[in-house]
Design a protein around this motif. Structure first.
Motif, PDB file in Angstrom:
ATOM      1  N   LYS A  85       0.811  -1.219   0.000  1.00  7.23           N
ATOM      2  CA  LYS A  85       0.000   0.000   0.000  1.00  7.23           C
ATOM      3  C   LYS A  85       0.844   1.269   0.000  1.00  7.23           C
ATOM      4  O   LYS A  85       0.624   2.167  -0.826  1.00  7.23           O
ATOM      5  N   PRO A  86       1.850   1.415   0.914  1.00  7.69           N
ATOM      6  CA  PRO A  86       2.693   2.623   0.830  1.00  7.69           C
ATOM      7  C   PRO A  86       3.456   2.725  -0.483  1.00  7.69           C
ATOM      8  O   PRO A  86       3.662   3.815  -1.008  1.00  7.69           O
ATOM      9  N   ARG A  87       3.858   1.552  -1.052  1.00  6.73           N
ATOM     10  CA  ARG A  87       4.590   1.579  -2.314  1.00  6.73           C
ATOM     11  C   ARG A  87       3.695   2.077  -3.445  1.00  6.73           C
ATOM     12  O   ARG A  87       4.104   2.898  -4.267  1.00  6.73           O
ATOM     13  N   LYS A 109       1.053   3.950  -3.091  1.00  9.16           N
ATOM     14  CA  LYS A 109       0.778   5.369  -2.823  1.00  9.16           C
ATOM     15  C   LYS A 109       1.943   6.245  -3.254  1.00  9.16           C
ATOM     16  O   LYS A 109       1.752   7.325  -3.842  1.00  9.16           O
ATOM     17  N   LEU A 110       3.174   5.758  -3.004  1.00 10.78           N
ATOM     18  CA  LEU A 110       4.357   6.510  -3.420  1.00 10.78           C
ATOM     19  C   LEU A 110       4.445   6.596  -4.943  1.00 10.78           C
ATOM     20  O   LEU A 110       4.753   7.650  -5.516  1.00 10.78           O
ATOM     21  N   ASN A 111       4.151   5.455  -5.617  1.00 11.61           N
ATOM     22  CA  ASN A 111       4.183   5.471  -7.084  1.00 11.61           C
ATOM     23  C   ASN A 111       3.137   6.418  -7.659  1.00 11.61           C
ATOM     24  O   ASN A 111       3.391   7.129  -8.639  1.00 11.61           O
ATOM     25  N   ALA A 112       1.946   6.429  -7.060  1.00  6.71           N
ATOM     26  CA  ALA A 112       0.904   7.346  -7.537  1.00  6.71           C
ATOM     27  C   ALA A 112       1.319   8.807  -7.322  1.00  6.71           C
ATOM     28  O   ALA A 112       1.084   9.671  -8.183  1.00  6.71           O
ATOM     29  N   THR A 113       1.969   9.067  -6.173  1.00  7.81           N
ATOM     30  CA  THR A 113       2.432  10.435  -5.919  1.00  7.81           C
ATOM     31  C   THR A 113       3.493  10.857  -6.924  1.00  7.81           C
ATOM     32  O   THR A 113       3.464  11.976  -7.450  1.00  7.81           O
ATOM     33  N   LEU A 114       4.432   9.941  -7.218  1.00  9.94           N
ATOM     34  CA  LEU A 114       5.471  10.253  -8.202  1.00  9.94           C
ATOM     35  C   LEU A 114       4.876  10.472  -9.587  1.00  9.94           C
ATOM     36  O   LEU A 114       5.312  11.345 -10.345  1.00  9.94           O
ATOM     37  N   THR A 115       3.867   9.668  -9.946  1.00 12.53           N
ATOM     38  CA  THR A 115       3.214   9.837 -11.250  1.00 12.53           C
ATOM     39  C   THR A 115       2.543  11.194 -11.349  1.00 12.53           C
ATOM     40  O   THR A 115       2.643  11.889 -12.372  1.00 12.53           O
ATOM     41  N   ARG A 116       1.844  11.597 -10.282  1.00  8.29           N
ATOM     42  CA  ARG A 116       1.205  12.926 -10.279  1.00  8.29           C
ATOM     43  C   ARG A 116       2.224  14.038 -10.374  1.00  8.29           C
ATOM     44  O   ARG A 116       2.031  15.037 -11.086  1.00  8.29           O
TER      45      ARG A 116
END
Length: 400
Positions: free
Chosen positions: A67-69, A71-78
């Motif tokens: 889940k944190p991974r 979330k981190l990937n989604a944040t980096l994509t944004r």
């Protein structure tokens, strides 16, 4: 009374000696653990429950780590999308600013006239400030010019990063133009004319400034006035023929130009004219290159043009005019054909059919834009020529 299994069986998933067996829940049970459990009185179903619970705990731990991974990937994509949009916006803004710098009507605001303070204080430069301010350009006084009589131009450009030998730095905010004026009175250059050294002097100015120089001679008419009408009775050192010979030698020898002016207002307007020409030069040069790459002369084919806006309004009028300018055609015929075939492609597709020419010839044409008026046909002759025009593979075919 049920036997409570030891805690070690609840979490033990390690590889032990023995063969593994497939449990009913899809997990793996090791035979050594099963034998140990049977010796202690624990049933197979209970063993399966224990390992199923351990399997769920391990899956929960994996999900907790994923889940944190995610979330981190989604944040980096944004963040990447935001950065890309910001870069595109900055590029569009830079392109818009560059268009303003070279676009006619806006380019004069970015032009600066660089001249020496000595030249700026000369009496024949009195009208320059008024005319330049009305045009939108700016005057910059600088003592770094190689000659006090020299006038040069520079253009203000947006700052940008440049790389030089691995070092990144900001480019200069001003862009020098490769044109200059050498402004002088006829009395000041009379000595060069007498010594036949005017062309050599201007060539030296060109080498020092690195620009193409135009000589501006002020006060020619006043200098050659008759003696009785001159306020000062000084004897003229040169004649008009000497001046013409010197200018001709200058043009031929040094690849420079010469202009004669007689009043401060003429001089100021001349500088404004040169400033506007230099400011619009990049835009006009790019436009000329685009026209030269075309297969026909665009400016010569601008008769009866139809304006088309960004929404496409006017395309139908262009198609109608294409038919109307043909021989044996008229506005009524073009309206009738364009009403039946909305585009050239539609007419081309219709003419590919075996009965296409007859269908085109049978189109009715109203004699006037009045309801109830008599109609006539397009006719087989015009239909045949349109068929040949749209389907001929040889461009040299004559439409007789």
């Amino acid at each position: 009374m049920r036997h409570t299994p030891p805690l070690e069986y609840k979490t033990r998933l390690r590889d032990t000696e023995g063969k593994k067996q497939e449990g009913r829940g899809g997990f793996v049970v090791w035979s050594a653990d099963c034998r140990c459990a049977e010796s202690e009185g624990i049933g197979a179903r209970h063993i399966e429950t224990i390992f199923r619970a351990a399997h769920r705990e391990s899956n929960d731990e994996c999900l907790t780590e994923e889940k944190p991974r995610k979330k981190l990937n989604a944040t980096l994509t944004r963040e990447n999308k935001t950065q890309k949009l910001a870069e595109e916006k900055a590029a569009k803004q830079h392109f818009k600013e560059m268009n303003k710098i070279y676009k006619p009507g806006e380019c004069m605001k970015y032009m600066s006239i660089d001249l020496h303070p000595t030249l700026s204080d000369a009496w024949y430069m009195a009208d320059l400030s008024r005319e330049i301010s009305s045009s939108g350009a700016k005057i910059t006084k600088t003592s770094s010019l190689c000659d006090p009589a020299l006038l040069m131009w520079s253009r203000v450009v947006p700052p940008k990063l440049t790389s030089n030998d691995g070092q990144v730095k900001l480019a200069p905010l001003k862009e020098s133009c490769k044109c200059a004026l050498y402004i002088s009175t006829l009395e000041e250059i009379a000595e060069h004319i007498i010594n036949h050294s005017l062309a050599q002097h201007i060539m030296q100015i060109c080498e020092l400034s690195g620009c193409k120089v135009t000589l501006v001679i002020f006060g020619v008419k006043e200098y050659f006035k008759p003696e009785g009408r001159k306020k000062n009775g000084n004897k003229k050192c040169i004649t008009e023929i000497d001046l013409e010979m010197a200018i001709t030698d200058l043009i031929v020898t040094s690849d420079a130009d010469a202009v004669c002016v007689n009043t401060p207002n003429q001089l100021a307007l001349l500088i404004v004219q040169y400033t506007k020409a230099i400011a619009e030069e990049p835009y006009k040069k790019s436009k000329r290159l685009c026209e030269e790459n075309a297969e026909f002369y665009m400016k010569g084919d601008n008769k009866k043009c139809v304006p088309i806006d960004k929404d496409g309004n006017g395309v139908a009028r262009v198609w109608q005019q294409m038919i109307a300018i043909l021989p044996l055609s008229s506005l009524e015929i073009s309206r009738a054909i364009c009403g039946q075939y909305k585009s050239p492609l539609a007419l081309y597709d219709a003419l590919q059919s075996p009965n296409g020419v007859n269908e085109l010839a049978d189109i009715g044409v109203a004699r006037a834009a009045v309801p109830g008026s008599l109609t006539r046909r397009v006719g087989p002759e015009f239909a045949r020529k349109l068929h040949m025009l749209f389907t001929a593979e040889d461009g040299n075919v004559l439409l007789e």
